[in-house]
Enzyme design. Structure first.
Site, mmCIF file in Angstrom:
data_model
loop_
_atom_site.group_PDB
_atom_site.id
_atom_site.type_symbol
_atom_site.label_atom_id
_atom_site.label_comp_id
_atom_site.label_asym_id
_atom_site.label_seq_id
_atom_site.Cartn_x
_atom_site.Cartn_y
_atom_site.Cartn_z
ATOM 1 N N ASP A 27 0.835 -1.203 0.000
ATOM 2 C CA ASP A 27 0.000 0.000 0.000
ATOM 3 C C ASP A 27 0.872 1.257 0.000
ATOM 4 O O ASP A 27 1.994 1.239 0.510
ATOM 5 C CB ASP A 27 -0.908 -0.032 1.247
ATOM 6 C CG ASP A 27 -2.049 0.964 1.146
ATOM 7 O OD1 ASP A 27 -2.331 1.458 0.036
ATOM 8 O OD2 ASP A 27 -2.659 1.257 2.184
ATOM 9 N N ASN A 75 -10.470 -2.775 -6.240
ATOM 10 C CA ASN A 75 -9.674 -1.887 -7.116
ATOM 11 C C ASN A 75 -10.303 -1.667 -8.493
ATOM 12 O O ASN A 75 -9.967 -0.702 -9.186
ATOM 13 C CB ASN A 75 -8.245 -2.404 -7.287
ATOM 14 C CG ASN A 75 -7.382 -2.250 -6.062
ATOM 15 O OD1 ASN A 75 -6.408 -2.989 -5.867
ATOM 16 N ND2 ASN A 75 -7.705 -1.285 -5.193
HETATM 17 C C1 FPP Z 1 -1.878 0.294 -3.345
HETATM 18 O O1 FPP Z 1 -1.459 1.631 -3.409
HETATM 19 C C2 FPP Z 1 -1.361 -0.468 -4.441
HETATM 20 C C3 FPP Z 1 -2.131 -1.026 -5.426
HETATM 21 C C4 FPP Z 1 -3.586 -0.908 -5.487
HETATM 22 C C5 FPP Z 1 -1.542 -1.777 -6.522
HETATM 23 C C6 FPP Z 1 -0.265 -2.480 -6.230
HETATM 24 C C7 FPP Z 1 0.510 -2.531 -7.487
HETATM 25 C C8 FPP Z 1 1.855 -2.434 -7.593
HETATM 26 C C9 FPP Z 1 2.732 -2.407 -6.409
HETATM 27 C C10 FPP Z 1 2.559 -2.337 -8.893
HETATM 28 C C11 FPP Z 1 2.312 -3.411 -9.883
HETATM 29 C C12 FPP Z 1 2.342 -4.788 -9.346
HETATM 30 C C13 FPP Z 1 3.118 -5.786 -9.834
HETATM 31 C C14 FPP Z 1 3.013 -7.137 -9.253
HETATM 32 C C15 FPP Z 1 4.088 -5.574 -10.906
HETATM 33 P P1 FPP Z 1 -2.545 2.760 -3.446
HETATM 34 O O2 FPP Z 1 -2.713 3.186 -4.862
HETATM 35 O O3 FPP Z 1 -3.819 2.302 -2.779
HETATM 36 O O4 FPP Z 1 -1.848 3.865 -2.571
HETATM 37 P P2 FPP Z 1 -2.556 4.973 -1.646
HETATM 38 O O5 FPP Z 1 -3.315 4.228 -0.579
HETATM 39 O O6 FPP Z 1 -1.399 5.737 -1.104
HETATM 40 O O7 FPP Z 1 -3.440 5.769 -2.548
#
Ligand code: FPP
Length: 247
Positions: A27, A75
């Protein structure tokens, strides 16, 4: 289940007490992007680099199973542009990493509602899973369009159908039988769950499987998460006394 904030000092690990399975809620990509005055998509791109670092670290450390929460059922509700960028990033990641996974003896597996993913992602997953299916150095499980509740719903449906067809006696339903009908049927329950960026919640991840999992939350945003912090969390885990409800 015990819950703590991680400390960030690194010392040597006891290789005889490694967690067999580490699961991670990655996250903080969005917050990292905001801090750096970049788009959320840039945050995910930086997050993908951290994925590479942590996969490599787990392989080098000797952790047998790593499960990454890469895209939840919730998501899908994000703006289309962000969902499309995450899907492209996944394809790019699989295409750029599959050779390395073969070289490093890593087997890829995907858990979740894989049929909901765009064709290009499904194709890239199929290709990488096929190319790595004989590998046994480490299992990398990507949770994609994954939700713990929907996993439980599909498990109940499967078991109910088998009861209807006379294949299962309801009196013989056990925890083991339930585990066998989850996406994670071939994966041991996580010993350690790490969540980055400070939120103290589970967010619908591996709800059944984390019954006795040790939980660590770090304030570090996923794109800033390092090999050193990961190893310090493993060290912290090794100090935990796991009692599984016993004295
Ligand atoms: C949460 O951060 C992250 C995600 C919803 C996606 C995770 C994806 C990756 C780490 C990159 C791609 C994955 C792979 C396996 C190559 P957020 O967007 O919810 O962050 P925030 O809470 O700060 O808004």
């Amino acid at each position: 289940m015990s819950f703590s904030k991680s400390s960030s000092t690194r010392t040597d690990l006891d290789v005889t007490k490694l967690p067999l399975h580490v699961a991670i809620i990655m996250d903080g990509n969005g917050r990292w992007a905001k801090q750096h005055l970049l788009s959320r998509i840039k945050g995910h791109e930086k997050g993908a680099q951290t994925v590479r670092t942590i996969v490599k670290t787990c392989r080098e450390t000797g952790i047998a199973h790593l499960t990454l929460y890469a895209f939840s059922t919730e998501n899908w509700q994000r703006p289309k542009k962000e969902v499309d960028a995450l899907m492209s990033l996944l394809v790019k990641f699989l295409e750029s990493e599959h050779k390395d996974m073969i070289d490093k003896n890593i087997r890829l597996n995907a858990i979740g509602q894989i049929e909901r993913l765009p064709e290009a992602v499904q194709r890239a997953l199929d290709k990488t899973m096929t190319l790595t299916k004989k590998n046994d150095g480490m299992h990398l499980n990507l949770a994609l369009s994954y939700g713990g509740r929907s996993e439980i719903v599909q498990m109940v449906r499967q078991i109910a159908l088998k009861i209807k067809e006379g294949k299962i006696d309801p009196d013989l339903i056990t925890s083991e039988l339930i585990s066998k009908h989850l996406y994670t049927s071939t994966i041991p329950d996580p010993d350690l769950l790490i969540r980055t960026s400070g939120e103290m919640r589970i967010s619908n991840f591996l709800l059944w499987q984390i019954a006795y999992t040790e939980i660590f939350v770090t304030d570090t945003l996923w794109p800033d998460f390092t090999k050193e912090e990961f190893l310090s969390i493993i060290k912290d885990y090794q100090k935990r006394e796991r009692r599984f409800g016993k004295v």
